[in-house]
Scaffold this active site. Structure first.
Site, short mmCIF file in Angstrom:
data_model
loop_
_atom_site.label_atom_id
_atom_site.label_comp_id
_atom_site.label_asym_id
_atom_site.label_seq_id
_atom_site.Cartn_x
_atom_site.Cartn_y
_atom_site.Cartn_z
N ASN A 62 0.84 -1.20 0.00
CA ASN A 62 0.00 0.00 0.00
C ASN A 62 0.87 1.25 0.00
O ASN A 62 2.10 1.16 -0.02
CB ASN A 62 -0.95 -0.02 1.20
N ASP A 115 -4.33 -6.30 5.21
CA ASP A 115 -5.35 -7.12 5.88
C ASP A 115 -5.35 -8.56 5.36
O ASP A 115 -5.82 -9.46 6.03
CB ASP A 115 -6.73 -6.51 5.67
N ASP A 151 -4.77 -9.57 12.94
CA ASP A 151 -4.76 -8.15 13.30
C ASP A 151 -3.78 -8.00 14.47
O ASP A 151 -4.04 -8.45 15.59
CB ASP A 151 -6.17 -7.70 13.70
N1 CTP Z 1 -3.65 -3.16 12.26
C1 CTP Z 1 -2.81 -4.16 12.73
N2 CTP Z 1 -2.76 -5.36 12.10
C2 CTP Z 1 -3.53 -5.60 11.03
C3 CTP Z 1 -4.39 -4.59 10.53
C4 CTP Z 1 -4.42 -3.38 11.18
O1 CTP Z 1 -2.09 -3.93 13.71
N3 CTP Z 1 -3.45 -6.78 10.45
C5 CTP Z 1 -3.72 -1.88 12.98
C6 CTP Z 1 -3.20 -0.70 12.21
O2 CTP Z 1 -1.83 -0.49 12.46
C7 CTP Z 1 -4.05 0.44 12.76
C8 CTP Z 1 -5.36 -0.21 13.11
O3 CTP Z 1 -5.07 -1.60 13.23
O4 CTP Z 1 -3.54 0.92 13.98
C9 CTP Z 1 -6.47 0.03 12.13
O5 CTP Z 1 -6.25 -0.62 10.96
P1 CTP Z 1 -7.39 -0.80 9.81
O6 CTP Z 1 -6.76 -1.63 8.77
O7 CTP Z 1 -7.92 0.52 9.42
O8 CTP Z 1 -8.51 -1.53 10.61
P2 CTP Z 1 -9.47 -2.64 10.15
O9 CTP Z 1 -10.02 -3.18 11.39
O10 CTP Z 1 -8.76 -3.57 9.23
O11 CTP Z 1 -10.64 -1.88 9.40
P3 CTP Z 1 -10.92 -1.58 7.87
O12 CTP Z 1 -12.18 -2.26 7.63
O13 CTP Z 1 -11.04 -0.09 7.79
O14 CTP Z 1 -9.77 -2.12 7.06
#
Ligand code: CTP
Length: 407
Positions: free
Chosen positions: A210, A279, A306
């Site tokens: 990304n 993700d 996550d």
């Molecule tokens: N994060 C993480 N590990 C992952 C994905 C995210 O530690 N595998 C952390 C990021 O560093 C950030 C927070 O989670 O601090 C939010 O990430 P985001 O990708 O926006 O959250 P999601 O729950 O995946 O929501 P979205 O649906 O917006 O992708």
């Protein structure tokens, strides 16, 4: 302030008329209890004799890179290791240019390159030279590498011009040095940070990633260091120099980032998840480069763990701060993540609207926690990082003292 007692200051003097003011700075530093060693560039000797600094500091002055008389206990690399902080004052335009390019063709430049300690520069030059785009780019480059740029002052110059370019007065530089040695608000606190993107391999030459530049995470690491924290930075691939003084762990994939974070969590008081973690990862990574064909191609993606949620779910967990980059409904999504991931704080920003965030040098944040919120206005990421670290420090202290919802 008593902060300079026994502090070891390496003062670099370059060729500029303000070199005479640095003699006064040496006197003030000695009076404040610091130990001072002076290194001059050959050009500086055209303005002030080494003997002046020798008399004031009580130590021989170093000038030559190849000095046959140098005591082996204090060769040039030793000098870089010896000091607690290096200040180049005055720092000429020429010196700043060479320093930003990583030159090492005199003793002082070599020391700047060899130093792992905090380095500050006090620019001093003609106002036109200071206004030149090359000087601005050099200072920006140095500053992005964590070098402190103090000044310049504006006013009448030795050449008769009026404008910005004068070296800060010695008393002002002394105050800046004192501030550097003040115990920070996060003194002794272990901060673990993730930064940058992750790369999820498709085959040996391709990956999914990304646009994260890592700038926000690196700026947070620097701001936390500045406040005295012990910082561990787990970073995905970025083109930024690691801040001096951090424990740096470089990773590529989300799985590697998770492993590194889990290893480091036990010694950490605060975890800040600033990385843009992928993700998903490719389910079956190809062993060899995938060849093109005329058919459409499908990649099967499986979710990554996550990292932030995994850390916040630990029984012995640090104070957890997350980030949320959203393209709409900022508050709604941020509050949802705060709750869902069981966080202590979340810093949210809008992306894709031109107001900062990914790849940009500026950012603005809305920070939420249970029972409070705070806005950090659009500014350079370094300034935003400073304010966010301050806020995290306050919230962390409140949480420790059992005052979790103070807004
Ligand atoms: N994060 C993480 N590990 C992952 C994905 C995210 O530690 N595998 C952390 C990021 O560093 C950030 C927070 O989670 O601090 C939010 O990430 P985001 O990708 O926006 O959250 P999601 O729950 O995946 O929501 P979205 O649906 O917006 O992708």
């Amino acid at each position: 302030m008593q902060t300079l007692i026994n502090k070891k200051i390496l003062l670099g003097v370059t060729g500029g008329i303000a070199a005479y003011k640095s003699a006064e700075l040496v006197r003030l530093l000695i009076k404040a209890g610091a130990e001072v060693r002076v290194v001059m560039t050959p050009a500086a000797r055209e303005f002030v004799q080494p003997l002046t600094y020798q008399a004031l500091s009580g130590h021989r002055v170093y000038v030559d890179l190849f000095d046959a008389e140098a005591d082996s206990a204090m060769d040039h690399i030793e000098l870089a290791r010896w000091c607690d902080l290096m200040l180049v004052a005055p720092a000429s335009a020429d010196f700043l240019g060479k320093m930003s390019a990583g030159y090492a063709d005199n003793l002082l430049l070599t020391l700047c390159l060899a130093s792992r300690q905090l380095v500050a520069v006090a620019p001093a030059m003609n106002q036109q030279m200071y206004a030149n785009a090359a000087t601005a780019a050099n200072l920006e480059q140095l500053s992005s590498r964590g070098i402190l740029v103090w000044g310049p002052d504006a006013g009448e110059q030795a050449c008769g011009d009026v404008g910005p370019g004068r070296m800060l007065e010695p008393a002002h530089l002394l105050t800046n040095l004192e501030i550097c040695f003040k115990p920070g608000k996060l003194h002794g606190i272990g901060i673990l940070l993730t930064a940058g993107p992750t790369r999820e391999a498709i085959d040996p030459v391709r990956y999914i990633s990304n646009r994260s530049s890592g700038k926000m995470g690196y700026a947070l690491a620097r701001a936390a260091l500045h406040e005295g924290a012990e910082v561990t930075l787990v970073s995905g691939p970025v083109s930024l120099a690691p801040p001096a003084g951090v424990k740096m762990i470089s990773v590529e994939s989300a799985a590697e980032m998770l492993d590194a974070v889990m290893q480091e969590v036990p010694g950490s008081d605060v975890f800040i998840a600033c990385a843009a973690v992928s993700d998903y990862r490719v389910d079956q990574q190809a062993d060899h480069k995938i060849k093109k064909s005329t058919q459409t191609m499908t990649l099967d993606l499986v979710p990554n763990t996550d990292i932030l949620a995994a850390v916040s779910a630990l029984a012995e967990r640090p104070f957890c701060v997350g980030f949320a980059a959203e393209t709409r409904d900022l508050e709604k999504y941020a509050l949802d993540k705060l709750k869902r991931k069981n966080l202590d704080m979340i810093a949210a920003n809008l992306v894709g609207d031109g107001s900062g965030g990914f790849e940009a040098d500026v950012n603005r944040l809305e920070v939420f926690w249970d029972g409070g919120e705070h806005s950090i206005a659009l500014a350079d990421k370094r300034e935003v990082a400073k304010q966010l670290i301050e806020l995290i420090g306050e919230r962390y202290t409140d949480a420790l003292s059992g005052n979790p919802s103070k807004a």
